[in-house]
Design an enzyme around this catalytic site. Structure first.
Site, PDB file in Angstrom:
ATOM      1  N   SER A  47      61.579 -24.890 -62.240  1.00 34.56           N
ATOM      2  CA  SER A  47      60.584 -24.855 -61.181  1.00 34.56           C
ATOM      3  C   SER A  47      60.926 -25.892 -60.224  1.00 34.56           C
ATOM      4  O   SER A  47      60.512 -25.321 -59.153  1.00 34.56           O
ATOM      5  CB  SER A  47      59.232 -25.209 -61.933  1.00 34.56           C
ATOM      6  OG  SER A  47      58.832 -24.540 -63.050  1.00 34.56           O
ATOM      7  N   ASP A  79      58.387 -30.856 -73.804  1.00 32.24           N
ATOM      8  CA  ASP A  79      59.876 -31.081 -74.441  1.00 32.24           C
ATOM      9  C   ASP A  79      60.395 -32.415 -74.068  1.00 32.24           C
ATOM     10  O   ASP A  79      61.244 -32.855 -74.782  1.00 32.24           O
ATOM     11  CB  ASP A  79      61.043 -30.111 -73.981  1.00 32.24           C
ATOM     12  CG  ASP A  79      60.501 -28.408 -74.364  1.00 32.24           C
ATOM     13  OD1 ASP A  79      59.722 -28.372 -75.040  1.00 32.24           O
ATOM     14  OD2 ASP A  79      60.955 -27.781 -73.681  1.00 32.24           O
ATOM     15  N   ARG A  90      63.340 -26.579 -77.252  1.00 29.09           N
ATOM     16  CA  ARG A  90      64.609 -25.858 -76.688  1.00 29.09           C
ATOM     17  C   ARG A  90      65.530 -26.769 -77.104  1.00 29.09           C
ATOM     18  O   ARG A  90      65.855 -26.758 -78.526  1.00 29.09           O
ATOM     19  CB  ARG A  90      64.210 -25.727 -75.563  1.00 29.09           C
ATOM     20  CG  ARG A  90      63.056 -24.503 -75.097  1.00 29.09           C
ATOM     21  CD  ARG A  90      63.465 -24.035 -73.756  1.00 29.09           C
ATOM     22  NE  ARG A  90      62.993 -25.423 -72.709  1.00 29.09           N
ATOM     23  CZ  ARG A  90      63.344 -25.089 -71.389  1.00 29.09           C
ATOM     24  NH1 ARG A  90      63.707 -23.895 -70.834  1.00 29.09           N
ATOM     25  NH2 ARG A  90      63.374 -26.300 -70.726  1.00 29.09           N
ATOM     26  N   ARG A 108      41.649 -63.884 -88.890  1.00 31.21           N
ATOM     27  CA  ARG A 108      41.742 -64.664 -87.733  1.00 31.21           C
ATOM     28  C   ARG A 108      41.844 -65.943 -87.858  1.00 31.21           C
ATOM     29  O   ARG A 108      42.202 -66.791 -86.960  1.00 31.21           O
ATOM     30  CB  ARG A 108      40.394 -64.284 -86.990  1.00 31.21           C
ATOM     31  CG  ARG A 108      40.116 -62.767 -86.407  1.00 31.21           C
ATOM     32  CD  ARG A 108      38.765 -62.708 -85.774  1.00 31.21           C
ATOM     33  NE  ARG A 108      38.506 -61.389 -85.284  1.00 31.21           N
ATOM     34  CZ  ARG A 108      38.808 -60.847 -84.202  1.00 31.21           C
ATOM     35  NH1 ARG A 108      39.623 -61.650 -83.410  1.00 31.21           N
ATOM     36  NH2 ARG A 108      38.523 -59.835 -83.774  1.00 31.21           N
ATOM     37  N   THR A 145      47.200 -55.685 -81.123  1.00 29.19           N
ATOM     38  CA  THR A 145      45.720 -55.533 -80.906  1.00 29.19           C
ATOM     39  C   THR A 145      45.213 -54.718 -80.089  1.00 29.19           C
ATOM     40  O   THR A 145      45.730 -54.185 -79.129  1.00 29.19           O
ATOM     41  CB  THR A 145      45.275 -57.089 -80.320  1.00 29.19           C
ATOM     42  OG1 THR A 145      43.900 -57.278 -80.068  1.00 29.19           O
ATOM     43  CG2 THR A 145      46.050 -57.551 -79.064  1.00 29.19           C
ATOM     44  N   SER A 186      42.893 -54.953 -78.139  1.00 32.87           N
ATOM     45  CA  SER A 186      42.261 -55.554 -76.815  1.00 32.87           C
ATOM     46  C   SER A 186      43.486 -55.598 -75.733  1.00 32.87           C
ATOM     47  O   SER A 186      43.234 -55.678 -74.418  1.00 32.87           O
ATOM     48  CB  SER A 186      41.972 -56.917 -77.118  1.00 32.87           C
ATOM     49  OG  SER A 186      40.768 -56.790 -77.936  1.00 32.87           O
ATOM     50  N   ASN A 232      45.521 -57.864 -74.839  1.00 33.37           N
ATOM     51  CA  ASN A 232      45.196 -59.054 -74.135  1.00 33.37           C
ATOM     52  C   ASN A 232      46.356 -60.302 -74.469  1.00 33.37           C
ATOM     53  O   ASN A 232      45.888 -61.410 -74.285  1.00 33.37           O
ATOM     54  CB  ASN A 232      43.846 -59.776 -74.402  1.00 33.37           C
ATOM     55  CG  ASN A 232      43.567 -60.197 -75.987  1.00 33.37           C
ATOM     56  OD1 ASN A 232      44.306 -59.711 -76.959  1.00 33.37           O
ATOM     57  ND2 ASN A 232      42.722 -61.067 -76.273  1.00 33.37           N
ATOM     58  N   GLU A 247      32.681 -55.161 -73.480  1.00 33.67           N
ATOM     59  CA  GLU A 247      31.676 -56.115 -74.161  1.00 33.67           C
ATOM     60  C   GLU A 247      31.344 -57.395 -73.747  1.00 33.67           C
ATOM     61  O   GLU A 247      30.214 -57.736 -73.738  1.00 33.67           O
ATOM     62  CB  GLU A 247      32.227 -56.072 -75.655  1.00 33.67           C
ATOM     63  CG  GLU A 247      33.159 -56.763 -76.020  1.00 33.67           C
ATOM     64  CD  GLU A 247      33.819 -56.830 -77.437  1.00 33.67           C
ATOM     65  OE1 GLU A 247      32.985 -56.255 -78.235  1.00 33.67           O
ATOM     66  OE2 GLU A 247      34.998 -57.062 -77.699  1.00 33.67           O
ATOM     67  N   HIS A 278      33.531 -50.898 -84.235  1.00 34.20           N
ATOM     68  CA  HIS A 278      34.812 -51.148 -85.025  1.00 34.20           C
ATOM     69  C   HIS A 278      35.445 -49.666 -85.243  1.00 34.20           C
ATOM     70  O   HIS A 278      36.648 -49.786 -85.518  1.00 34.20           O
ATOM     71  CB  HIS A 278      34.585 -51.882 -86.235  1.00 34.20           C
ATOM     72  CG  HIS A 278      34.296 -53.360 -86.090  1.00 34.20           C
ATOM     73  ND1 HIS A 278      33.056 -53.887 -85.598  1.00 34.20           N
ATOM     74  CD2 HIS A 278      35.221 -54.274 -86.102  1.00 34.20           C
ATOM     75  CE1 HIS A 278      33.337 -55.111 -85.244  1.00 34.20           C
ATOM     76  NE2 HIS A 278      34.538 -55.460 -85.891  1.00 34.20           N
TER      77      HIS A 278
END
Length: 784
Positions: free
Chosen positions: A129, A174, A218, A480, A537, A539, A541, A638, A670
């Site tokens: 294309s 693909d 393909r 943690r 994680t 998050s 972060n 949050e 959660h």
């Protein structure tokens, strides 16, 4: 909300001037096979085009619509592309077109565009294309002159619309286009494949079966390779890397060895274009017959087919397509007659522009190399990522006999720290197997640093981590707790088990823990070993990495939930939903979730907001309710504000919207940490962990028995993905770029995408284009 002027790599940020597309017209078409995410790209082109003041036209049914003209070329309005983000396929249709291959067909297409003043073409499709679009662009002035000679258009039109700009976006499941890391639709196709593999695993285990899965692609083995990597397949057949001459014997040996190790299922993944060394096809039926004849295993064939093209686009594909669509519009507006046709592409997390024909040529070179049986070259031409995936798969799938593994006499421990994140288990499996292949003894530490202090540590073998890739959560257990109060006990355990290196997989707590261990090196000699952290994680972060394991799965959970909630709101009419996402102070999930779900606003900590911003959002939603789109979706991180809580925003919206819309709230909680890992998280966890183990092996090489202590900063690092590369960064350096109070990096790349979310939601925003694609050569792009 106030617009965030993201810091730029250049001294002076370069902003998109509003209405810079005034007087221009853009045509958008989808061509070739459909792919999930095409609608997100169409939406982004339409809305960004309208935002800049340009007219945007839908060209229905691909190039066929371009040739036929008439009702196939229609001006698009803002509301036309509402509610299409979550729809697979393409709403403007796609078709193969023989007419466009002839000059006569292209003459008709040029006439249709010139009459409407469309001189900017955005093509979403595969290499065929895009090649067609480039030829059309080259012939454009000649076509217009011929039309003028024939009396179809006047000379003024020829002068006014003298050149055609073309920008491509690659939409193909693909992932067979050279120059881009991921094409639109590939990630969603992987989701479909992995959903099927996960479902098949339970039935295969029940009956001790072997499954042969045939996937699409393909002549490109990307889908097969990544599927094999993400589900831990026993064997994979790829067009680019045919098996050795005696593959039948080797495969049967591998399958019988795995069955002897009490593995109840065998999975073989076959790319539909798989071939042997003589370029002869290897079919799924042939493989089944071979397994049944040689081993007598109960074997089934599943051909996935067009299931892979269907279904809802993944969060990754929606964000990718939205970013590419915006970049494509900017590229068209910046184009000049001298600018070559380009393709907007993704490298790491950066949008880049590459010369279209260079990419097409390289894509064709891969096929040529395969036809001429230059398979090693074909793998190289596919790019670093493909080659890296293949090497990682080989290391993890095939275990050498113990006597052939050169022992390092080193003990390496793996630990999970922080909250659970999908993909942690894939990372542990990868680390254990790469470590064993490198000759190390691998130890698993259970229940984080607390478990470490209590001696919950034991050796873990190759077979122990079989089937872990698709498991959510953390099989080792994670907490943690920081190591600070257990330093003495942890040092004792390190000493008693002779641990020579430590791999920590976790979130911000893992990062803090690494800093504490680094600080304790002077006091405890046991910590003077190479230590590396892999970010995991939801998050996202962790300083030192643009992405962390688990964030993509959480983003998909948020996106799926938002889709359902939007559907509920559409049915009810005039309803606004407030959704609360996780992430601590990091707004990644809220912001990217809003971009993927097509939300109206996202409140995040990184961009302070006040009551005026909340009120302007209510006014915006009130105006929206007067249109045909009578629903609203607002995401809130949050911890974005102490006082503007989810309840407060819900009550404010309910009161201010009284009589216009009603409001509901939803706290996702959660559920964002759970579920089976997405293909991205499985693949990312596998590769980044393997890279971490390679670093550990390189550090340990030659140090055993020398009494060498590792005390330098570069022996205690975070491994992360930064822009285009995987980088090891010493924690001592990362301290400078960390906001410890809010547990986030001081600079975050995704904030630059925030204006895109606002623009697509019909807000005015300052869009910083400083990082917007400069046209790069493909060679430079591949070397990076």
């Amino acid at each position: 909300m106030s617009d965030l002027d993201s810091s730029s790599s250049s001294a002076y940020p370069k902003y998109l001037e509003h209405l810079s597309g005034d007087g221009k017209a853009i045509g958008v078409l989808t061509s070739g096979g459909d792919a999930q995410g095409m609608n997100a790209a169409v939406r982004a082109v339409v809305r960004m085009g309208i935002y800049t003041g340009a007219k945007v036209y839908f060209i229905y049914e691909g190039y066929q619509g371009l040739v036929d003209g008439g009702s196939n070329i229609v001006e698009a309005k803002w509301d036309c592309v509402s509610s299409i983000l979550q729809v697979g396929g393409t709403i403007i249709g796609s078709a193969r077109c023989k007419a466009f291959r002839s000059r006569e067909g292209r003459l008709k297409a040029a006439c249709n565009l010139a009459r409407l003043g469309i001189t900017n073409l955005c093509v979403i499709g595969g290499d065929g294309s895009l090649t067609g679009a480039n030829l059309f662009r080259k012939e454009w002035s000649g076509l217009l002159e011929e039309l003028a000679r024939n009396g179809d258009i006047d000379n003024d039109t020829v002068q006014k619309y003298s050149y055609l700009n073309v920008v491509g976006m690659v939409g193909s499941i693909d992932n067979d286009f050279c120059g881009t890391d991921m094409t639109i639709g590939t990630d969603s196709a992987l989701h479909r494949i992995i959903e099927v593999v996960d479902a098949i695993m339970t039935t295969a285990q029940s009956h001790q079966r072997t499954f042969v899965l045939e996937v699409m692609g393909r002549h490109c083995g990307y889908l097969a390779l990544v599927s094999a990597l993400t589900c831990g397949a026993d064997w994979v057949f790829l067009p680019e890397s045919p098996p050795e001459e005696d593959w039948e014997e080797n495969m049967c040996l591998k399958l019988s060895e795995n069955r002897a190790r009490k593995k109840r299922l065998n999975i073989i993944i076959v790319s539909e274009g798989a071939i042997d060394m003589q370029n002869k096809p290897i079919t799924s039926e042939k493989i089944k017959e071979l397994v049944v004849k040689n081993l007598g295993f109960d074997t089934r064939v599943t051909i996935l087919g067009h299931v892979q093209r269907g279904g809802t686009p993944s969060a990754f594909d929606r964000i990718l397509a939205s970013r590419m669509g915006v970049e494509a519009v900017i590229a068209l507006l910046e184009a000049t007659p001298e600018t070559p046709a380009c393709v907007v592409s993704l490298r790491g997390n950066q949008a880049v522009r590459l010369p279209l024909m260079e990419c097409v040529q390289m894509t064709q070179d891969v096929q040529k190399a395969m036809d001429e049986r230059r398979f090693k070259e074909a793998v190289k031409l596919r790019g670093r990522r493909f080659e890296g995936n293949l090497n990682t798969y080989k290391r993890l799938a095939i275990k050498l006999p113990d006597e052939k593994i050169v022992k390092s006499n080193c003990n390496v421990a793996v630990i999970n720290v922080g909250a659970p994140a999908a993909g942690m288990n894939a990372a542990v499996r990868s680390a254990v197997r790469v470590g064993i292949a490198d000759g190390h003894k691998m130890f698993a530490i259970y229940d984080g640093f607390e478990g470490f202090a209590n001696g919950q540590i034991k050796e873990i073998g190759w077979a122990d981590v079989g089937g872990w890739t698709g498991q959510g959560g953390s099989i080792l257990g994670t907490k943690r707790t920081l190591p600070g109060k257990y330093l003495e006990k942890i040092a004792e355990q390190m000493h008693s088990h002779s641990i020579n290196a430590l791999l920590i997989i976790g979130g911000f707590e893992a990062y803090l823990g690494l800093l504490e261990l680094a600080a304790a090196r002077e006091k405890h000699e046991a910590f003077c070993v190479p230590m590396v952290m892999v970010p995991a994680t939801v998050s996202n972060n962790v300083p030192g990495s643009d992405f962390s394991i688990g964030a993509d799965t959480a983003l998909n959970t948020i996106t799926d939930t938002c889709d359902r909630i939007k559907q509920s709101a559409s049915g009810t009419k005039r309803r606004v939903f407030i959704i609360e996402t996780m992430g601590g102070y990091c707004g990644y999930l809220a912001n990217m979730g809003a971009l993927a779900a097509g939300a109206d606003a996202a409140y995040i900590f990184e961009e302070p907001f006040d009551i005026g911003d909340l009120q302007s959002n209510v006014v915006h939603l009130t105006e929206k309710m007067k249109t045909s789109i009578q629903r609203g979706l607002v995401l809130r991180n949050e911890s974005c504000s102490v006082n503007y809580t989810t309840d407060f925003i819900y009550q404010l919206y309910s009161e201010e919207g009284k009589g216009v819309f009603d409001c509901r709230k939803n706290v996702l909680g959660h559920m964002q940490q759970g579920g089976a890992p997405s293909p991205f998280d499985r693949n990312f966890g596998t590769k980044i962990s393997a890279k971490a183990m390679e670093w550990i092996s390189a550090k340990l090489k030659g140090s055993q028995g020398t009494g060498k202590k590792f005390v330098s900063d570069d022996s205690i690092c975070v491994l992360g993905i930064c822009k285009r590369d995987l980088l090891f960064q010493p924690v001592a350096e990362l301290k400078k770029v960390t906001d410890f109070e809010h547990r986030i990096p001081k600079e975050q790349w995704w904030l630059k995408l925030r204006p895109i979310m606002k623009i697509l939601a019909k807000y005015e925003a300052s869009y910083d284009m400083s990082d917007s694609g400069k046209l790069e050569s493909l060679q430079h792009h591949e070397e990076l």
